[in-house]
Structures are given as structure tokens and as C-alpha cells.
Scaffold this motif. Sequence first.
Motif, short mmCIF file in Angstrom:
data_model
loop_
_atom_site.label_atom_id
_atom_site.label_comp_id
_atom_site.label_asym_id
_atom_site.label_seq_id
_atom_site.Cartn_x
_atom_site.Cartn_y
_atom_site.Cartn_z
N SER A 1 -9.28 4.96 4.73
CA SER A 1 -10.12 4.18 3.82
C SER A 1 -11.14 5.10 3.18
O SER A 1 -11.50 6.14 3.72
N TYR B 1 -11.28 1.15 -0.53
CA TYR B 1 -9.85 1.30 -0.75
C TYR B 1 -9.16 1.68 0.56
O TYR B 1 -9.73 2.37 1.39
N TYR B 2 -7.93 1.22 0.69
CA TYR B 2 -7.10 1.55 1.85
C TYR B 2 -5.82 2.20 1.37
O TYR B 2 -5.30 1.86 0.30
N GLY B 3 -5.30 3.11 2.18
CA GLY B 3 -4.03 3.76 1.89
C GLY B 3 -3.31 4.06 3.18
O GLY B 3 -3.92 4.10 4.26
N ASP C 1 -2.75 3.10 -3.21
CA ASP C 1 -3.89 2.60 -2.46
C ASP C 1 -4.45 1.36 -3.14
O ASP C 1 -4.23 1.14 -4.34
N LEU D 1 0.82 -1.22 0.00
CA LEU D 1 0.00 0.00 0.00
C LEU D 1 0.85 1.26 0.00
O LEU D 1 0.32 2.37 -0.16
N LEU E 1 -6.07 -5.87 6.92
CA LEU E 1 -6.49 -4.52 6.54
C LEU E 1 -7.37 -3.90 7.63
O LEU E 1 -7.17 -2.74 8.02
N VAL F 1 -5.07 -5.94 -3.04
CA VAL F 1 -3.93 -6.16 -2.15
C VAL F 1 -3.52 -7.64 -2.18
O VAL F 1 -2.34 -7.96 -2.28
N LEU G 1 -4.06 3.15 8.61
CA LEU G 1 -4.60 3.25 7.25
C LEU G 1 -5.78 4.23 7.20
O LEU G 1 -6.49 4.40 8.18
#
Length: 111
Positions: free
Chosen positions: A61, A74-76, A23, A19, A50, A29, A59
Motif C-alpha cells: 500500500s 492505493y493497494y497493489g 493498483d 488489482l 483490502l 476497486v 498487498l
Amino acid sequence: MDTTQLLKGVLDLAVLAVLDGEDGYGYDVVRRLRAAGLDDVGDASVYGTLRRLYAAGHLTSYVVPSESGPHRKYYGLNASGHAQLESASKTWGGFADTMAALLRRERGEVA
């Protein structure tokens, strides 16, 4: 050697690493981890990781609507996630160096 236990120990680091540059949503992922060579990573393990990293504050989202199916979450990495990645990377690097030296010594190789 069964890599299952090794993977459990480094999955947080692996997820943070994928990540770091971009993202991603859950299955993205998983796909990126497998493409990197972690073939045995399980979908449920990644989704749980996650959620855990998000709950720990590492993270961000956001949801992206999809016209062809369910919305994707989405995650970043945020600042805490970048700091955690840096710290865990140093820890992993030291551990990997120690293991490599130990294995060389056991095989009688000179460093």
C-alpha cells in the motif's frame, strides 16, 4: 438466487484479480468489481477485504496526495499476492468445473 453468500466466498479472489493488472484505492476497486458484473458488492466488504489481504501480507500500500480531497491509499499485489491469486484461481476453476459438470448431469446433458 441470492449471490450474497457466493460473493463472500470469492471476494478475496475478485479483489486480487482486479488489482492484478493495476493498483487501486478502495472505491476504485469497488467500481471495478461492479463494472465487471459484481453489482451487489458492498463498499464496506471491499474495504475490509483490502485490509485483511494487506494484513495477510498479500498487498502493498501507498498513499497518494489529492488536491481535491483526502489522500487516497492505493493497494497493489506483491509476490505473495500474485501467488495467492494463482492458487485461488486454480481452486476456483476446479470448483466451477465441478459445479458445471454436476449441473449438466442433473439436466441430463452430455459433457
